[in-house]
Design a protein around this motif. Structure first.
Motif, mmCIF file in Angstrom:
data_model
loop_
_atom_site.group_PDB
_atom_site.id
_atom_site.type_symbol
_atom_site.label_atom_id
_atom_site.label_comp_id
_atom_site.label_asym_id
_atom_site.label_seq_id
_atom_site.Cartn_x
_atom_site.Cartn_y
_atom_site.Cartn_z
ATOM 1 N N GLU A 122 6.491 9.041 20.978
ATOM 2 C CA GLU A 122 7.658 9.074 21.670
ATOM 3 C C GLU A 122 8.012 7.990 22.488
ATOM 4 N N GLU A 123 7.009 7.790 23.564
ATOM 5 C CA GLU A 123 7.139 6.677 24.597
ATOM 6 C C GLU A 123 6.877 5.491 24.060
ATOM 7 N N GLY A 124 6.406 5.190 22.945
ATOM 8 C CA GLY A 124 6.028 3.852 22.784
ATOM 9 C C GLY A 124 5.014 3.184 23.511
ATOM 10 N N SER A 125 4.224 3.765 23.989
ATOM 11 C CA SER A 125 3.148 3.139 24.898
ATOM 12 C C SER A 125 1.895 2.691 24.268
ATOM 13 N N ARG A 126 1.625 2.922 23.084
ATOM 14 C CA ARG A 126 0.566 2.369 22.543
ATOM 15 C C ARG A 126 1.075 1.379 21.304
ATOM 16 N N PHE A 127 2.081 1.442 20.866
ATOM 17 C CA PHE A 127 2.405 0.569 19.747
ATOM 18 C C PHE A 127 3.736 -0.401 20.012
ATOM 19 N N GLY A 128 4.435 0.004 21.349
ATOM 20 C CA GLY A 128 5.468 -0.759 21.790
ATOM 21 C C GLY A 128 6.856 -0.315 21.100
ATOM 22 N N LEU A 129 6.970 0.723 20.251
ATOM 23 C CA LEU A 129 8.159 1.242 19.940
ATOM 24 C C LEU A 129 8.518 2.489 20.219
ATOM 25 N N ALA A 130 9.349 2.775 20.851
ATOM 26 C CA ALA A 130 9.775 4.048 21.468
ATOM 27 C C ALA A 130 10.013 5.057 20.403
ATOM 28 N N CYS A 131 10.003 6.530 20.399
ATOM 29 C CA CYS A 131 10.388 7.059 19.411
ATOM 30 C C CYS A 131 10.085 6.860 18.070
ATOM 31 N N LEU A 132 8.618 6.331 17.880
ATOM 32 C CA LEU A 132 8.211 5.970 16.566
ATOM 33 C C LEU A 132 8.230 6.951 15.637
ATOM 34 N N GLY A 133 7.876 8.110 15.825
ATOM 35 C CA GLY A 133 7.547 9.102 14.720
ATOM 36 C C GLY A 133 9.217 9.517 14.331
ATOM 37 N N SER A 134 10.268 9.725 15.145
ATOM 38 C CA SER A 134 11.342 10.125 14.395
ATOM 39 C C SER A 134 11.987 8.862 14.232
ATOM 40 N N ARG A 135 11.859 7.504 14.432
ATOM 41 C CA ARG A 135 12.399 6.404 13.838
ATOM 42 C C ARG A 135 11.711 6.275 12.449
ATOM 43 N N LEU A 136 10.712 6.391 12.354
ATOM 44 C CA LEU A 136 10.071 6.221 11.094
ATOM 45 C C LEU A 136 10.338 7.385 9.930
ATOM 46 N N LEU A 137 10.441 8.786 10.367
ATOM 47 C CA LEU A 137 11.179 9.643 9.554
ATOM 48 C C LEU A 137 12.332 9.535 9.163
ATOM 49 N N SER A 138 13.388 8.800 9.946
ATOM 50 C CA SER A 138 14.710 8.801 9.562
ATOM 51 C C SER A 138 14.954 7.552 8.776
ATOM 52 N N GLY A 139 14.071 6.469 8.700
ATOM 53 C CA GLY A 139 14.067 5.335 8.064
ATOM 54 C C GLY A 139 14.756 4.211 8.932
ATOM 55 N N ALA A 140 14.490 4.465 10.165
ATOM 56 C CA ALA A 140 15.064 3.221 11.424
ATOM 57 C C ALA A 140 14.239 2.131 11.305
ATOM 58 N N ILE A 141 13.109 2.074 10.624
ATOM 59 C CA ILE A 141 12.209 0.998 10.724
ATOM 60 C C ILE A 141 11.937 0.308 9.373
ATOM 61 N N THR A 142 12.186 -1.070 9.347
ATOM 62 C CA THR A 142 12.029 -1.695 8.049
ATOM 63 C C THR A 142 10.489 -1.776 7.678
ATOM 64 N N PRO A 143 9.887 -1.689 6.501
ATOM 65 C CA PRO A 143 8.600 -1.927 6.422
ATOM 66 C C PRO A 143 7.935 -3.184 6.885
ATOM 67 N N ALA A 144 8.478 -4.094 7.106
ATOM 68 C CA ALA A 144 8.072 -5.569 7.699
ATOM 69 C C ALA A 144 7.748 -5.171 8.955
ATOM 70 N N ARG A 145 8.777 -4.579 9.818
ATOM 71 C CA ARG A 145 8.787 -4.159 11.158
ATOM 72 C C ARG A 145 7.077 -3.255 11.269
ATOM 73 N N LEU A 146 7.145 -2.368 10.458
ATOM 74 C CA LEU A 146 6.052 -1.375 10.599
ATOM 75 C C LEU A 146 4.754 -2.057 10.175
ATOM 76 N N GLU A 147 4.712 -2.957 9.445
ATOM 77 C CA GLU A 147 3.300 -3.687 9.219
ATOM 78 C C GLU A 147 3.117 -4.370 10.411
ATOM 79 N N SER A 148 4.273 -5.039 11.128
ATOM 80 C CA SER A 148 3.702 -5.916 12.391
ATOM 81 C C SER A 148 3.416 -5.021 13.635
ATOM 82 N N LEU A 149 3.531 -3.652 13.670
ATOM 83 C CA LEU A 149 3.286 -2.867 14.860
ATOM 84 C C LEU A 149 1.751 -2.991 15.208
ATOM 85 N N THR A 150 1.533 -3.543 16.491
ATOM 86 C CA THR A 150 -0.066 -3.478 16.874
ATOM 87 C C THR A 150 -0.202 -2.898 18.411
ATOM 88 N N ASP A 151 -1.269 -2.670 18.633
ATOM 89 C CA ASP A 151 -1.460 -1.911 19.960
ATOM 90 C C ASP A 151 -2.158 -3.209 20.829
#
Length: 399
Positions: A122-151
């Motif tokens: 939720e905090e986005g402290s490791r991969f830089g995007l807050a609410c990552l779990g709920s954003r992924l669940l609800s389709g708020a992240i594009t596949p390209a953005r998902l591939e680019s997330l790094t720690d």
């Protein structure tokens, strides 16, 4: 006091993820501390007879009865910011477990599907995007953005997820379709309830907010041998970014803008950096104010970079417009609880992400310090108990 009393549950996890350097807690998705908390939640939920599943994005679901559509869902998160307080996230989780135990003991049985959820990152402290779990669940992240997330170490989220037996993170239409409404209890991250002298409030809205990365590139060099006139030091434009952020926010009433993280490369004491990255968080009452703050900072950084012979860029990493929680649900909960106060917040939450898809509401619990995202954040015992009481009454009314 029962086995599942909220205060007792908080004590059970009070040593997990303590940060000896920063103070407070550092618990980040899929690190050792967060995994320990996940295991703790699963064991505690199963002891209540709940059936625990993990979705494709690492969110945990503890079902009271069989999973199904139109479910009443409550919960929060277990991860933290670096050096965060004990209650940001976990309070909503332990309060949900305590509420279930209270309801079971009273003989209450929900007439609709019911689940306690723990959202990942939720905090986005490791991969830089807050609410990552709920954003992924609800389709708020594009596949390209998902591939680019790094720690910070360069590890990709998709690879870390695969190691955690989550081979295909992404839009989860099945899990989203099961949520009939979502109520998130959270420690208040401000002074609203202190000023109102109330232990609990219902949330009304979340301010516009976003995150931007500022990159300044210069020339790395020796701190002891390089004349001032010969330097192309990216730290100077980065410092101007910090000052410009404060100036730009101060010009617009109700706005908040912060640079809380700076990373120089290579980061040596006797080295002029070759590159500096800074992350800016902006929150405001309107999109226009938010965009104007970013534009002001961008101009100031560009001018400072040009004067120092550096290059600069400002890149948007995330943005969320204003969220207004479901007004009918908000008013019904407030009335059920005896017309408790209704408060806005400047903090983002999973409930804010889900609000675009399902009716959502929030319960805030008084924080006696008013401080948040720091070790001093917390909630007093009486307010914690009042929060559990409020959640119990809400579940009785709506589940």
């Amino acid at each position: 006091m029962t086995e599942f009393d909220a205060l007792g549950l908080l004590r059970e996890i009070e040593d997990v993820g303590r940060d000896p350097r920063r103070g407070g807690y550092s618990r980040h998705v899929f690190d050792d501390a967060e995994r320990e908390l996940r295991d703790w939640f699963v064991e505690r939920a199963r002891r209540l007879g709940l059936k625990v599943t993990t979705d494709r994005n690492g969110n945990l679901w503890a079902w009271w009865g069989e999973p199904g559509p139109d479910a009443f869902v409550t919960g929060s998160h277990l991860d933290s910011v670096p050096g965060g307080g004990a209650h940001d996230g976990p309070l909503g989780v332990v309060s949900a477990l305590a509420a279930v135990e209270r309801l079971q003991a009273s003989g209450f049985v929900p007439t609709r599907p019911f689940a306690v959820v723990v959202f990942a990152e939720e905090e986005g402290s490791r991969f830089g995007l807050a609410c990552l779990g709920s954003r992924l669940l609800s389709g708020a992240i594009t596949p390209a953005r998902l591939e680019s997330l790094t720690d910070a170490s360069g590890r990709r989220f998709v690879d870390v997820a695969r190691e955690a037996s989550l081979p295909e993170p992404g839009y989860d239409a099945e899990s989203l379709a099961r949520i009939g409404l979502f109520v998130e209890l959270h420690v208040e991250q401000g002074k609203g309830l202190i000023d109102l002298d109330a232990p609990v409030a219902v949330g009304s809205s979340i301010l516009e907010h976003g995150r931007w990365r500022i990159d300044v590139r210069g020339q790395g060099n020796h701190a002891g041998t390089t004349e001032i006139a010969d330097r192309r030091d990216p730290m100077l434009p980065a410092a101007e970014a910090v000052l410009a952020t404060r100036r730009a926010a101060a010009l617009r009433a109700g706005s908040r803008a912060t640079i809380g993280r700076i990373e120089p490369v290579p980061g040596g004491t006797n080295v002029i950096a070759s590159r500096v990255s800074a992350w800016m968080d902006v929150r405001a009452d309107s999109e226009q104010d938010t965009r104007d703050i970013v534009a002001d900072v961008q101009q100031a950084v560009s001018e400072a970079a040009a004067a120092e012979g550096c290059e600069a860029s400002v890149i948007e990493e995330s943005y969320s417009g204003e969220v207004r929680f479901d007004p009918q649900l908000r008013d019904r909960i407030a009335a059920t609880l005896g017309n408790v106060p209704v408060l806005p917040t400047g903090a983002g939450h999973d409930a804010g992400v889900l609000a675009a898809h399902v009716p959502t509401a929030m319960l805030f619990v008084r924080n006696p310090s008013g401080i948040s995202h720091a070790p001093e954040e917390g909630a007093d015992d009486a307010a914690i108990q009042a929060g559990v009481d409020a959640l119990v009454r809400t579940i009785e009314d709506l589940a």
